[in-house]
Design a protein around this motif. Structure first.
Motif, PDB file in Angstrom:
ATOM      1  N   SER A 192       0.815  -1.216   0.000  1.00  0.00           N
ATOM      2  CA  SER A 192       0.000   0.000   0.000  1.00  0.00           C
ATOM      3  C   SER A 192       0.848   1.265   0.000  1.00  0.00           C
ATOM      4  N   ILE A 193       2.119   1.161   0.318  1.00  0.00           N
ATOM      5  CA  ILE A 193       3.005   2.327   0.313  1.00  0.00           C
ATOM      6  C   ILE A 193       3.599   2.559  -1.072  1.00  0.00           C
ATOM      7  N   ALA A 194       4.035   1.497  -1.718  1.00  0.00           N
ATOM      8  CA  ALA A 194       4.656   1.661  -3.047  1.00  0.00           C
ATOM      9  C   ALA A 194       4.583   0.356  -3.816  1.00  0.00           C
ATOM     10  N   ASP A 195       4.603   0.494  -5.140  1.00  0.00           N
ATOM     11  CA  ASP A 195       4.717  -0.668  -6.007  1.00  0.00           C
ATOM     12  C   ASP A 195       5.827  -0.419  -7.031  1.00  0.00           C
ATOM     13  N   ARG A 196       5.966  -1.319  -7.974  1.00  0.00           N
ATOM     14  CA  ARG A 196       7.106  -1.273  -8.878  1.00  0.00           C
ATOM     15  C   ARG A 196       7.099  -0.038  -9.771  1.00  0.00           C
ATOM     16  N   SER A 197       5.935   0.600  -9.949  1.00  0.00           N
ATOM     17  CA  SER A 197       5.872   1.773 -10.825  1.00  0.00           C
ATOM     18  C   SER A 197       6.693   2.942 -10.286  1.00  0.00           C
ATOM     19  N   LEU A 198       7.042   2.903  -9.001  1.00  0.00           N
ATOM     20  CA  LEU A 198       7.872   3.963  -8.430  1.00  0.00           C
ATOM     21  C   LEU A 198       9.250   4.012  -9.085  1.00  0.00           C
ATOM     22  N   MET A 199       9.655   2.924  -9.710  1.00  0.00           N
ATOM     23  CA  MET A 199      10.967   2.850 -10.340  1.00  0.00           C
ATOM     24  C   MET A 199      10.919   3.162 -11.834  1.00  0.00           C
ATOM     25  N   ASN A 200       9.747   3.527 -12.344  1.00  0.00           N
ATOM     26  CA  ASN A 200       9.596   3.677 -13.793  1.00  0.00           C
ATOM     27  C   ASN A 200      10.503   4.745 -14.393  1.00  0.00           C
ATOM     28  N   TRP A 201      10.756   5.826 -13.659  1.00  0.00           N
ATOM     29  CA  TRP A 201      11.525   6.918 -14.242  1.00  0.00           C
ATOM     30  C   TRP A 201      12.989   6.527 -14.441  1.00  0.00           C
ATOM     31  N   ILE A 202      13.573   5.831 -13.470  1.00  0.00           N
ATOM     32  CA  ILE A 202      14.962   5.408 -13.667  1.00  0.00           C
ATOM     33  C   ILE A 202      15.042   4.193 -14.594  1.00  0.00           C
ATOM     34  N   ALA A 203      13.996   3.363 -14.600  1.00  0.00           N
ATOM     35  CA  ALA A 203      13.970   2.253 -15.559  1.00  0.00           C
ATOM     36  C   ALA A 203      13.967   2.793 -16.980  1.00  0.00           C
ATOM     37  N   ASP A 204      13.184   3.829 -17.212  1.00  0.00           N
ATOM     38  CA  ASP A 204      13.135   4.445 -18.537  1.00  0.00           C
ATOM     39  C   ASP A 204      14.480   5.070 -18.898  1.00  0.00           C
ATOM     40  N   ASP A 205      15.132   5.683 -17.916  1.00  0.00           N
ATOM     41  CA  ASP A 205      16.437   6.296 -18.173  1.00  0.00           C
ATOM     42  C   ASP A 205      17.458   5.237 -18.580  1.00  0.00           C
ATOM     43  N   LEU A 206      17.431   4.083 -17.923  1.00  0.00           N
ATOM     44  CA  LEU A 206      18.337   3.000 -18.304  1.00  0.00           C
ATOM     45  C   LEU A 206      17.985   2.465 -19.695  1.00  0.00           C
ATOM     46  N   ARG A 207      16.706   2.317 -19.973  1.00  0.00           N
ATOM     47  CA  ARG A 207      16.271   1.850 -21.294  1.00  0.00           C
ATOM     48  C   ARG A 207      16.811   2.766 -22.393  1.00  0.00           C
ATOM     49  N   LYS A 208      16.721   4.069 -22.169  1.00  0.00           N
ATOM     50  CA  LYS A 208      17.208   5.029 -23.160  1.00  0.00           C
ATOM     51  C   LYS A 208      18.731   4.961 -23.321  1.00  0.00           C
ATOM     52  N   SER A 209      19.404   4.391 -22.325  1.00  0.00           N
ATOM     53  CA  SER A 209      20.861   4.265 -22.361  1.00  0.00           C
ATOM     54  C   SER A 209      21.320   2.889 -22.812  1.00  0.00           C
ATOM     55  N   GLY A 210      20.392   2.088 -23.343  1.00  0.00           N
ATOM     56  CA  GLY A 210      20.768   0.792 -23.906  1.00  0.00           C
ATOM     57  C   GLY A 210      20.790  -0.352 -22.918  1.00  0.00           C
ATOM     58  N   ILE A 211      20.157  -0.165 -21.763  1.00  0.00           N
ATOM     59  CA  ILE A 211      20.157  -1.199 -20.721  1.00  0.00           C
ATOM     60  C   ILE A 211      18.726  -1.662 -20.488  1.00  0.00           C
ATOM     61  N   ALA A 212      18.501  -2.965 -20.537  1.00  0.00           N
ATOM     62  CA  ALA A 212      17.189  -3.521 -20.232  1.00  0.00           C
ATOM     63  C   ALA A 212      16.979  -3.557 -18.722  1.00  0.00           C
ATOM     64  N   VAL A 213      15.727  -3.496 -18.315  1.00  0.00           N
ATOM     65  CA  VAL A 213      15.385  -3.534 -16.890  1.00  0.00           C
ATOM     66  C   VAL A 213      14.306  -4.580 -16.673  1.00  0.00           C
ATOM     67  N   TRP A 214      14.522  -5.395 -15.643  1.00  0.00           N
ATOM     68  CA  TRP A 214      13.548  -6.391 -15.191  1.00  0.00           C
ATOM     69  C   TRP A 214      13.073  -5.896 -13.824  1.00  0.00           C
ATOM     70  N   ASN A 215      11.940  -5.192 -13.801  1.00  0.00           N
ATOM     71  CA  ASN A 215      11.462  -4.499 -12.602  1.00  0.00           C
ATOM     72  C   ASN A 215      10.388  -5.344 -11.929  1.00  0.00           C
TER      73      ASN A 215
END
Length: 288
Positions: free
Chosen positions: A67-90
């Motif tokens: 109820s405090i947080a879920d995986r979507s809290l990491m979406n912004w840095i996951a997207d930043d890694l994706r744009k830098s050529g790194i896949a993310v398994w969140n």
């Protein structure tokens, strides 16, 4: 020559959660299920190109409480890694406030979500030779715990015969030592949630033995702790205390303290703290 008075450093106001969560939220490329529960999911973030993609295993925080947080809290840095050529398994997992969460369910979820990466590696063109685990806050503990899984003894409810191999683990403002957290009322998660996570020691078995990273040292995996000097949610001493214990056991561990940084900055893609964490990730994936 008249000397001018030294300039007063500008005051620092740490980011608050809405400063991050009210931004437009990027979305993953795919979502997989690793179990039947609605929370047993992992989001996949894929760079442009055919691969093989270097991959980060990402674990969100939120005091192990859904109820405090879920995986979507990491979406912004996951997207930043994706744009830098790194896949993310969140990964997602059941928190202590959900049926099946706590001990052993939260840990089994994290383990199953991590191991599912191998099952889907071919489908998503993921390079599994060097996997870096990154966790924020309570997820920092779980990222380190995932790296520690080969140390869990056979017979434990959390034992897995062939766990996903982690090459490097990075904790962003994490709670690496559960027992220290349980004895620290000023940690932002409180002490009761640790008891909910592990079960009360002595009621069944001393479950700290297979949940506390410090009990599993040495991990034999290189570790990095990135902490904000002005973090008011997770006290800095929890990082320094763990670093000392891990070093004493022979592990390679580095504590990176970032000035003018609180807790939210650690997962804000424009921050100095994330720039440092991202550099560590890129170095680790390159095998350096």
């Amino acid at each position: 020559m008249t000397s001018l008075p030294a300039a007063t450093p500008p005051s620092f106001t740490p980011l608050k959660w809405p400063d991050l969560t009210k931004r437009p939220q990027p979305k993953p490329d795919a979502t997989i299920s690793y179990g039947e529960d609605a929370l047993q999911k992992a989001d996949v973030w894929l760079p442009i190109g055919l691969g093989q993609h270097p991959v980060v295993l990402m674990v969100h925080g939120g005091c192990w409480t859904t109820s405090i947080a879920d995986r979507s809290l990491m979406n912004w840095i996951a997207d930043d890694l994706r744009k830098s050529g790194i896949a993310v398994w969140n990964i997602e997992y059941r928190g202590v406030d959900r049926p099946g969460g706590g001990y052993p369910g939260t840990f089994r979820d994290a383990a199953a979500a991590a191991d599912a990466l191998l099952k889907h590696a071919t489908e998503f063109r993921l390079d599994t030779k060097r996997i870096v685990a990154v966790g924020h806050s309570a997820g920092g503990h779980l990222a380190l715990w995932l790296a520690a899984r080969p140390r869990i003894a056979r017979g434990s409810p959390l034992y897995t015969a062939n766990p996903l191999k982690i090459a490097r683990a990075i904790s962003l403002g994490g709670l690496p030592d559960l027992e220290a957290a349980a004895a620290s009322p000023d940690n932002g998660c409180g002490t009761d949630v640790v008891a909910q996570l592990v079960g009360k020691p002595g009621s069944r078995i001393d479950v700290y033995g297979d949940t506390s990273v410090t009990r599993l040292l040495p991990l034999g995996v290189r570790q990095d702790l990135v902490n904000g000097r002005e973090d008011k949610i997770i006290p800095l001493r929890l990082g320094t205390g763990y670093e000392a214990q891990a070093r004493a056991k022979g592990d390679r561990v580095a504590l990176h303290i970032v000035d003018r940084t609180g807790h939210v900055e650690l997962i804000a893609p424009e921050s100095a703290a994330w720039a440092q964490a991202k550099h560590i990730i890129q170095t680790a994936l390159a095998g350096r």
